[in-house]
Design a protein around this motif. Structure first.
Motif, PDB file in Angstrom:
ATOM      1  N   ARG A 179      70.045  66.310  40.010  1.00  0.00           N
ATOM      2  CA  ARG A 179      71.286  66.687  40.720  1.00  0.00           C
ATOM      3  C   ARG A 179      71.823  65.521  41.549  1.00  0.00           C
ATOM      4  O   ARG A 179      72.395  65.717  42.624  1.00  0.00           O
ATOM      5  N   CYS A 180      71.618  64.305  41.026  1.00  0.00           N
ATOM      6  CA  CYS A 180      72.040  63.138  41.802  1.00  0.00           C
ATOM      7  C   CYS A 180      73.559  62.961  41.799  1.00  0.00           C
ATOM      8  O   CYS A 180      74.124  62.324  42.676  1.00  0.00           O
ATOM      9  N   GLY A 181      74.194  63.488  40.759  1.00  0.00           N
ATOM     10  CA  GLY A 181      75.662  63.414  40.713  1.00  0.00           C
ATOM     11  C   GLY A 181      76.217  62.087  40.228  1.00  0.00           C
ATOM     12  O   GLY A 181      77.426  61.892  40.239  1.00  0.00           O
ATOM     13  N   ILE A 182      75.331  61.185  39.792  1.00  0.00           N
ATOM     14  CA  ILE A 182      75.815  59.867  39.363  1.00  0.00           C
ATOM     15  C   ILE A 182      76.727  59.986  38.134  1.00  0.00           C
ATOM     16  O   ILE A 182      77.743  59.304  38.026  1.00  0.00           O
ATOM     17  N   CYS A 183      76.362  60.895  37.232  1.00  0.00           N
ATOM     18  CA  CYS A 183      77.188  61.050  36.022  1.00  0.00           C
ATOM     19  C   CYS A 183      78.580  61.575  36.369  1.00  0.00           C
ATOM     20  O   CYS A 183      79.572  61.174  35.769  1.00  0.00           O
ATOM     21  N   VAL A 184      78.640  62.462  37.348  1.00  0.00           N
ATOM     22  CA  VAL A 184      79.929  63.019  37.768  1.00  0.00           C
ATOM     23  C   VAL A 184      80.824  61.899  38.297  1.00  0.00           C
ATOM     24  O   VAL A 184      81.998  61.805  37.942  1.00  0.00           O
ATOM     25  N   ASP A 185      80.233  61.017  39.102  1.00  0.00           N
ATOM     26  CA  ASP A 185      81.001  59.881  39.619  1.00  0.00           C
ATOM     27  C   ASP A 185      81.414  58.934  38.496  1.00  0.00           C
ATOM     28  O   ASP A 185      82.528  58.430  38.482  1.00  0.00           O
ATOM     29  N   ALA A 186      80.484  58.704  37.560  1.00  0.00           N
ATOM     30  CA  ALA A 186      80.786  57.787  36.453  1.00  0.00           C
ATOM     31  C   ALA A 186      81.950  58.341  35.644  1.00  0.00           C
ATOM     32  O   ALA A 186      82.809  57.597  35.167  1.00  0.00           O
ATOM     33  N   CYS A 187      81.982  59.634  35.505  1.00  0.00           N
ATOM     34  CA  CYS A 187      83.056  60.271  34.741  1.00  0.00           C
ATOM     35  C   CYS A 187      84.383  60.136  35.480  1.00  0.00           C
ATOM     36  O   CYS A 187      85.399  59.796  34.902  1.00  0.00           O
ATOM     37  N   SER A 188      84.361  60.376  36.766  1.00  0.00           N
ATOM     38  CA  SER A 188      85.613  60.270  37.535  1.00  0.00           C
ATOM     39  C   SER A 188      86.154  58.852  37.533  1.00  0.00           C
ATOM     40  O   SER A 188      87.358  58.648  37.639  1.00  0.00           O
ATOM     41  N   SER A 189      85.263  57.890  37.412  1.00  0.00           N
ATOM     42  CA  SER A 189      85.721  56.507  37.472  1.00  0.00           C
ATOM     43  C   SER A 189      86.589  56.172  36.269  1.00  0.00           C
ATOM     44  O   SER A 189      87.289  55.195  36.248  1.00  0.00           O
ATOM     45  N   CYS A 207      73.071  57.929  33.675  1.00  0.00           N
ATOM     46  CA  CYS A 207      72.018  58.888  34.045  1.00  0.00           C
ATOM     47  C   CYS A 207      70.663  58.183  34.183  1.00  0.00           C
ATOM     48  O   CYS A 207      70.168  57.595  33.230  1.00  0.00           O
ATOM     49  N   PRO A 208      70.060  58.235  35.363  1.00  0.00           N
ATOM     50  CA  PRO A 208      68.812  57.498  35.568  1.00  0.00           C
ATOM     51  C   PRO A 208      67.565  58.256  35.116  1.00  0.00           C
ATOM     52  O   PRO A 208      66.462  57.706  35.143  1.00  0.00           O
ATOM     53  N   THR A 209      67.684  59.494  34.712  1.00  0.00           N
ATOM     54  CA  THR A 209      66.487  60.309  34.483  1.00  0.00           C
ATOM     55  C   THR A 209      66.232  60.709  33.042  1.00  0.00           C
ATOM     56  O   THR A 209      65.220  61.318  32.742  1.00  0.00           O
ATOM     57  N   GLY A 210      67.168  60.427  32.142  1.00  0.00           N
ATOM     58  CA  GLY A 210      66.965  60.850  30.761  1.00  0.00           C
ATOM     59  C   GLY A 210      67.412  62.281  30.500  1.00  0.00           C
ATOM     60  O   GLY A 210      67.158  62.823  29.419  1.00  0.00           O
ATOM     61  N   ALA A 211      68.068  62.883  31.462  1.00  0.00           N
ATOM     62  CA  ALA A 211      68.616  64.218  31.220  1.00  0.00           C
ATOM     63  C   ALA A 211      69.787  64.124  30.242  1.00  0.00           C
ATOM     64  O   ALA A 211      70.031  65.026  29.453  1.00  0.00           O
ATOM     65  N   LEU A 212      70.494  62.996  30.334  1.00  0.00           N
ATOM     66  CA  LEU A 212      71.540  62.690  29.351  1.00  0.00           C
ATOM     67  C   LEU A 212      71.056  61.502  28.547  1.00  0.00           C
ATOM     68  O   LEU A 212      70.570  60.530  29.109  1.00  0.00           O
TER      69      LEU A 212
END
Ligand code: SF4
Ligand code: SF4
Ligand code: SF4
Lengths: 194, 327
Positions: A41-51, A98-103
């Motif tokens: 739930r780090c939210g990094i992907c959400v930020d990457a998408c918004s960028s 994604c740093p965890t391999g969830a994606l």
């Protein structure tokens, strides 16, 4: 005091038993069970998408279920997913971030996030209007074929990009994006499961 | 009108009575509406090009540059339309991210070069893509951005501009229409569409192309209200002063996103968008093998409705078509 401390794990396990909604995951998401374990739930992907500009990804909220909170979901009301036939094709900033391999990396032609579900009762074309905006914006040949001015949806072809949902001018929308038919990374095997 | 097109606009306050103004200002102070919504602009279109017997040029060939020049020459030349010092808005169709679904960059380049020769004050190329497509990305992947910037012309992704104004129409369904202000500011509007089929509008040519100056909610509203009539209504205020149709490769059978591409090897131009869309639609239907292409074109609702609103002429006996071939 002891009782109070006990309450925390109890409450946690109780809450996780509450029903959660199925959501549409970003491209390259692993199977749901593993996804929920891996995603921090780090939210990094959400930020990457918004960028990328508008961004379709957003964190799940409490209405999606307590166990889902903070995990990423595709919301086509914000923007379509550009991973297939769009800006992110072949780049996938969400997956790469994604740093965890969830994606995990997924080839464009393998991407299928889900499919759309149509409510004829809300559809302008069914109600006698001049619409077919969905057919106009769909990038996939044969996913929406107009017949007598009314859209016919072929969910086997739909890649779940959500463009039609985003563009549908009906209020409330006649289209919802569902995870039905989604293709996810299958754990322990190369390849994909449907 | 060698002096070019003059346009008068003035701001009309909503409501006349003092009470209404009082209420409106109260509403405004309470934040009920944004500043843009208080004013409705008026925009007059050029009366001069309401020609009784419009000219439409149809130039065939392969040399896009020569064809575009011929097509504009044949309808009176660019000098008749663009006076030095005017502000020009060029509206190509870049609604999608697929090259075959947008105005070809070569045609756009040729059009810009002709207009540059007339020495206008400013040329802007602007577009707001189909909902769900990113205009700037479309510009990039279709090669439009390279061509326009290469010529030193300003290219505007209208979706990134927040200035939206309401303009009164003299149409039937749309009392007023929200548009990007930039489009409203132009002295001369030049519509440069690709000739395509359209799932709902039947064809998308110079008048349908004008939907690209609308913010996305307004675009959606057209479908809710009735697309064909709204296209005609929009053109009562944003009628292209000149339109040049890219029919080099034509999207037939289905569209506007995907269809069967057929070589058309033609450029069409006119100062009457109704006459032009009629002749271009006929050309498209003929490429499809339609046995009554003119009849079919006459039955395209928005072309018919636009003629009814006096935007242009759809009577074939009054339209003069100049057919030429350049090699
Ligand atoms: S980047 Fe990976 S771990 Fe972080 S929220 Fe997104 S999916 Fe979860
Ligand atoms: S039907 Fe809708 S969600 Fe499916 S591919 Fe087409 S536009 Fe995307
Ligand atoms: S865009 Fe929405 S309202 Fe319009 S035809 Fe498609 S489903 Fe119906």
């Amino acid at each position: 005091m002891v009782l109070g401390l006990l309450f925390i794990p109890l409450a946690g396990s109780f809450l996780s038993m509450l029903p959660s909604r199925r959501v549409v995951r970003p491209p390259g998401a692993v199977d749901e069970k593993l996804f929920l374990e891996l995603c921090t739930r780090c939210g990094i992907c959400v930020d990457a998408c918004s960028s990328e500009g508008r961004g379709t990804l957003e964190p799940c909220g409490i209405l999606d279920g307590v166990s889902m909170m903070g995990t990423p979901k595709v919301n086509p009301l914000r923007a379509p997913c550009e991973a297939r036939y769009g800006i992110c094709e072949g780049r996938l900033p969400c997956v790469k971030s994604c740093p965890t391999g969830a994606l995990r990396w997924i080839e464009p032609e393998e991407i299928k996030l889900g499919s759309v579900s149509w409510s004829p009762g809300r559809c302008i074309a069914v109600l006698g209007g001049e619409c077919l905006v969905c057919a106009e914006v769909c990038p996939v040949p044969g996913a929406i074929t107009p017949r007598n001015g009314i859209p016919v949806f072929h969910s086997n072809r739909c890649v779940g990009c959500g463009r039609c949902v985003y563009a549908c001018p009906a209020d409330p929308k006649a289209l919802i994006l569902m995870p039905e038919g989604e293709r996810r990374h299958h754990w322990g095997r190369a390849g994909f499961s449907r | 009108m060698s002096g070019g097109i003059s346009r008068r606009r003035f701001v009309k306050l909503l409501g006349g009575a003092a009470a209404a103004i009082g209420l409106a200002s109260l509403g405004y102070s309470l934040g009920w509406f944004s500043a843009g919504e208080r004013a409705v602009l008026e925009r007059s279109i050029s009366g001069e090009s309401n020609l009784e017997r419009p000219l439409v040029s149809l130039v065939k060939g392969r040399d896009v540059n020569a064809m575009v020049r011929r097509a504009i020459k044949a309808i009176g030349g660019i000098e008749a339309l663009v006076s030095p010092g005017s502000r020009i808005l060029i509206k190509p169709n870049v609604g999608f991210n697929r090259p075959e679904a947008v105005t070809s960059p070569e045609v756009l380049r040729a059009v810009i070069e002709v207009i540059k020769d007339a020495d206008p004050k400013e040329i802007i190329v602007a577009e707001s893509a189909v909902r769900g497509y990113n205009t700037s990305n479309n510009f990039g992947v279709t090669g439009i951005a390279d061509v326009v910037r290469g010529l030193g012309i300003r290219l505007v992704d209208l979706d990134k501009s927040s200035e939206i104004v309401k303009v009164k129409t003299s149409g039937k369904l749309l009392g007023e229409v929200s548009v990007f202000k930039l489009a409203c500011d132009a002295d001369v509007i030049i519509s440069v569409p690709r000739l395509k089929r359209h799932s709902q509008a039947i064809v998308t040519i110079s008048m349908k192309n004008m939907m690209g100056i609308l913010p996305s909610d307004q675009k959606g509203m057209f479908h809710v209200l009735g697309l064909q009539q709204c296209i005609a209504d929009l053109n009562t205020v944003f009628r292209p002063d000149l339109a040049i149709v890219d029919a080099t490769e034509v999207m037939t059978v289905s569209g506007p996103g995907m269809g069967r591409m057929v070589p058309g090897e033609a450029i069409l131009a006119s100062r009457d968008p109704v006459a032009l869309d009629l002749i271009a639609a006929e050309y498209l239907f003929r490429l499809e093998g339609n046995e009554n292409p003119l009849e079919t074109a006459l039955n395209v609702p928005h072309i018919k409705l636009a003629a009814e609103l006096g935007i242009g002429i759809n009577d074939p006996s009054r339209i003069r078509v100049v057919e030429e071939r350049v090699s």
